[in-house]
Design a protein around this motif. Structure first.
Motif, PDB file in Angstrom:
ATOM      1  N   LEU A  66       0.668  -1.161  -0.036  1.00 38.42           N
ATOM      2  CA  LEU A  66       0.008   0.046   0.043  1.00 38.42           C
ATOM      3  C   LEU A  66       0.826   1.222   0.081  1.00 38.42           C
ATOM      4  O   LEU A  66       0.708   2.238  -0.826  1.00 38.42           O
ATOM      5  N   LEU A  67       2.106   1.285   0.751  1.00 45.15           N
ATOM      6  CA  LEU A  67       2.683   2.528   0.915  1.00 45.15           C
ATOM      7  C   LEU A  67       3.701   2.605  -0.320  1.00 45.15           C
ATOM      8  O   LEU A  67       3.698   3.884  -0.783  1.00 45.15           O
ATOM      9  N   LEU A  68       4.031   1.593  -0.794  1.00 46.00           N
ATOM     10  CA  LEU A  68       4.688   1.537  -2.041  1.00 46.00           C
ATOM     11  C   LEU A  68       3.708   2.327  -3.159  1.00 46.00           C
ATOM     12  O   LEU A  68       4.344   2.887  -4.094  1.00 46.00           O
ATOM     13  N   GLY A  69       2.442   1.730  -3.177  1.00 42.99           N
ATOM     14  CA  GLY A  69       1.405   2.227  -4.399  1.00 42.99           C
ATOM     15  C   GLY A  69       1.557   3.878  -4.185  1.00 42.99           C
ATOM     16  O   GLY A  69       1.577   4.719  -5.239  1.00 42.99           O
ATOM     17  N   ILE A  70       1.406   4.519  -2.716  1.00 47.87           N
ATOM     18  CA  ILE A  70       1.259   5.720  -2.688  1.00 47.87           C
ATOM     19  C   ILE A  70       2.684   6.557  -3.062  1.00 47.87           C
ATOM     20  O   ILE A  70       2.543   7.541  -3.833  1.00 47.87           O
ATOM     21  N   LEU A  71       3.570   6.217  -2.666  1.00 47.24           N
ATOM     22  CA  LEU A  71       5.038   6.667  -2.986  1.00 47.24           C
ATOM     23  C   LEU A  71       5.363   6.440  -4.446  1.00 47.24           C
ATOM     24  O   LEU A  71       5.652   7.680  -4.872  1.00 47.24           O
ATOM     25  N   VAL A 366       1.490  17.919   2.693  1.00 43.36           N
ATOM     26  CA  VAL A 366       1.861  17.328   1.265  1.00 43.36           C
ATOM     27  C   VAL A 366       2.832  16.490   1.320  1.00 43.36           C
ATOM     28  O   VAL A 366       3.137  15.455   0.908  1.00 43.36           O
ATOM     29  N   ALA A 367       4.009  17.214   1.930  1.00 41.43           N
ATOM     30  CA  ALA A 367       5.370  16.282   2.016  1.00 41.43           C
ATOM     31  C   ALA A 367       5.233  15.217   2.748  1.00 41.43           C
ATOM     32  O   ALA A 367       5.546  14.037   2.504  1.00 41.43           O
ATOM     33  N   GLY A 368       4.490  15.095   3.946  1.00 44.20           N
ATOM     34  CA  GLY A 368       4.464  14.183   4.856  1.00 44.20           C
ATOM     35  C   GLY A 368       3.537  13.074   4.585  1.00 44.20           C
ATOM     36  O   GLY A 368       4.035  11.994   4.360  1.00 44.20           O
ATOM     37  N   LEU A 369       2.354  13.382   4.041  1.00 45.97           N
ATOM     38  CA  LEU A 369       1.480  12.389   3.630  1.00 45.97           C
ATOM     39  C   LEU A 369       1.841  11.492   2.482  1.00 45.97           C
ATOM     40  O   LEU A 369       1.841  10.113   2.400  1.00 45.97           O
ATOM     41  N   PHE A 370       2.623  12.335   1.441  1.00 53.27           N
ATOM     42  CA  PHE A 370       2.605  11.406   0.243  1.00 53.27           C
ATOM     43  C   PHE A 370       4.168  10.941   0.054  1.00 53.27           C
ATOM     44  O   PHE A 370       4.429  10.129  -0.789  1.00 53.27           O
ATOM     45  N   PHE A 371       5.107  11.556   0.767  1.00 45.24           N
ATOM     46  CA  PHE A 371       6.544  11.132   0.588  1.00 45.24           C
ATOM     47  C   PHE A 371       7.270  10.864   1.934  1.00 45.24           C
ATOM     48  O   PHE A 371       7.485   9.445   2.127  1.00 45.24           O
ATOM     49  N   ALA A 372       7.228  11.396   3.067  1.00 51.74           N
ATOM     50  CA  ALA A 372       7.932  11.203   4.195  1.00 51.74           C
ATOM     51  C   ALA A 372       7.473  10.157   4.941  1.00 51.74           C
ATOM     52  O   ALA A 372       8.027   9.191   5.183  1.00 51.74           O
ATOM     53  N   PRO A 374       5.222   7.651   3.939  1.00 55.20           N
ATOM     54  CA  PRO A 374       5.301   6.284   3.358  1.00 55.20           C
ATOM     55  C   PRO A 374       6.559   5.611   3.322  1.00 55.20           C
ATOM     56  O   PRO A 374       6.943   4.428   3.895  1.00 55.20           O
ATOM     57  N   ALA A 375       7.736   6.808   3.003  1.00 56.77           N
ATOM     58  CA  ALA A 375       9.135   6.106   3.219  1.00 56.77           C
ATOM     59  C   ALA A 375       9.597   5.692   4.570  1.00 56.77           C
ATOM     60  O   ALA A 375      10.167   4.674   4.907  1.00 56.77           O
ATOM     61  N   LEU A 376       9.319   6.482   5.547  1.00 54.64           N
ATOM     62  CA  LEU A 376       9.669   6.403   7.098  1.00 54.64           C
ATOM     63  C   LEU A 376       8.781   5.073   7.327  1.00 54.64           C
ATOM     64  O   LEU A 376       9.371   4.145   8.219  1.00 54.64           O
ATOM     65  N   MET A 377       7.647   4.907   7.095  1.00 54.97           N
ATOM     66  CA  MET A 377       6.947   3.547   7.483  1.00 54.97           C
ATOM     67  C   MET A 377       7.355   2.416   6.942  1.00 54.97           C
ATOM     68  O   MET A 377       7.185   1.257   7.630  1.00 54.97           O
TER      69      MET A 377
END
Length: 382
Positions: A66-71, A366-372, A374-377
């Motif tokens: 799921l996170l990969l799909g978002i990122l 914007v930066a947190g939900l879509f990039f930071a 997913p990457a951190l999780m």
């Protein structure tokens, strides 16, 4: 003498309706080019479909998928591209495809949220535009919270899609790639941008293309908002109100149709943001149109599935239908239940109120939900 002198400046200040409509058409075209440039630049920077395929190789459980799909969608700037890649890869037996499709559906909402930042200089405009953009985010978040657990427990989407795919397989051989109307329309302008940045080494051209696209979005959104406030009067405004403001089914249907035509929910919803920022339509009025765009964007994965033949055809068609059913079921359930229907609107308006007071918070969202996030999780899960 006095009346003649005073009337001349009025004619200069108020261009005719034809000029205004030409300006609207030009600015809409430039926004399409700008969204295409950002997408094109991100694809060049991340390696496009190949880069997305490499990202997908990290999927080892549904949550990471799921996170990969978002990122991946936030980086490539196109859920259509990501879901088409998923369809192509699933024919080879890619696991975790369904959570990835859900993630791609969520990741695509970043584009109209970026477009809403074009109104950031005016607090009132930004509040309205940001709410209209983020209602898409919160609807898709709610859809994932509801349907991902149902899918993991019961296989709801997979079983439904498999049943439909087995019925449709006989007609799945016909390729519909020729229905892409937007690519030939904006390709000449993207070629000009490519030529202008060709001298930059390495990934510099891709980065420059992204920056050009973002700057063009900011300029066009500001200009379009001003022009639309002049032209959206009388009959034109009445027609749009009929489509968007008079009944949710009409709004959903029009959003679906427009998105099928342009094959990009990002483009469809982004063009509505200036209308919200200018106060022409409210978040509540644009909400059904956004849901229609969510359904319409699934056509691209279906088109990609029609180009696959052989042993993987049914599997590819199944995952494409999962995308369709996910959005259809979400619209029927969430919009059909009054309590659930109100949640995305209330959340978006609350976030917009806070974001209009603290612009850094809006940018951080914007930066947190879509990039930071997913990457951190993904790092934490690993």
């Amino acid at each position: 003498m006095h009346s003649t002198a005073s009337s001349a400046p009025q004619q200069i200040r108020r261009p005719g309706p034809l000029f205004n409509w030409l300006a609207v058409i030009t600015l809409i075209y430039l926004i399409l080019v700008a969204v295409g440039a950002v997408s094109h630049g991100f694809k060049g920077f991340s390696g496009g479909a190949e880069g997305a395929a490499q990202i997908f190789a990290f999927a080892n459980n549904p949550f990471v998928a799921l996170l990969l799909g978002i990122l991946a969608t936030a980086l490539v700037q196109s859920s259509s591209t990501v879901t088409s890649v998923i369809v192509g890869l699933v024919a080879g037996g890619l696991p975790m495809a369904i959570p990835m499709v859900m993630g791609a559906n969520l990741g695509t909402t970043i584009t109209n949220t970026i477009v809403s930042l074009g109104h950031i200089r005016d607090r009132g405009e930004f509040r309205r535009a940001f709410a209209a953009a983020t209602v898409h985010d919160f609807f898709n978040l709610l859809a994932v919270f509801i349907f991902l657990p149902l899918e993991l427990m019961f296989g709801l989407l997979q079983k439904s899609a498999e049943g439909i795919a087995s019925l449709l397989l006989g007609s799945a051989d016909m390729s519909m790639k020729g229905m892409d109307f937007m690519k030939p329309l904006i390709s000449p302008s993207l070629d000009l941008i490519d030529g202008a940045v060709a001298f930059l080494p390495g990934k510099g051209g891709a980065i420059a293309t992204i920056l050009i696209g973002i700057l063009l979005i900011l300029f066009c959104v500001t200009a379009l908002g001003k022009v639309l406030q002049q032209v959206m009067v009388g009959r034109a405004k009445e027609l749009l109100h009929k489509a968007l403001g008079r009944g949710p089914l009409t709004g959903i249907a029009s959003g679906t149709l427009v998105t099928v035509m342009v094959q990009s929910s990002s483009t469809t919803t982004s063009l509505m943001i200036p209308l919200a920022g200018g106060g022409v339509f409210s978040t509540r009025q644009l909400y059904p149109f956004t849901l229609g765009a969510n359904i319409g964007t699934t056509i691209t994965a279906l088109l990609a599935a029609t180009a696959i033949s052989g042993a993987g055809a049914q599997l590819a068609l199944t995952i494409a239908l999962v995308h369709v059913l996910f959005n259809l079921f979400a619209v029927v359930l969430i919009y059909g239940v009054p309590f659930l229907r109100e949640l995305p609107i209330k959340a978006a308006e609350a976030l917009a109120r806070v974001g209009s007071e603290n612009k850094l918070l809006a940018l951080g969202y914007v930066a947190g939900l879509f990039f930071a996030l997913p990457a951190l999780m993904m790092v934490a899960v690993k």
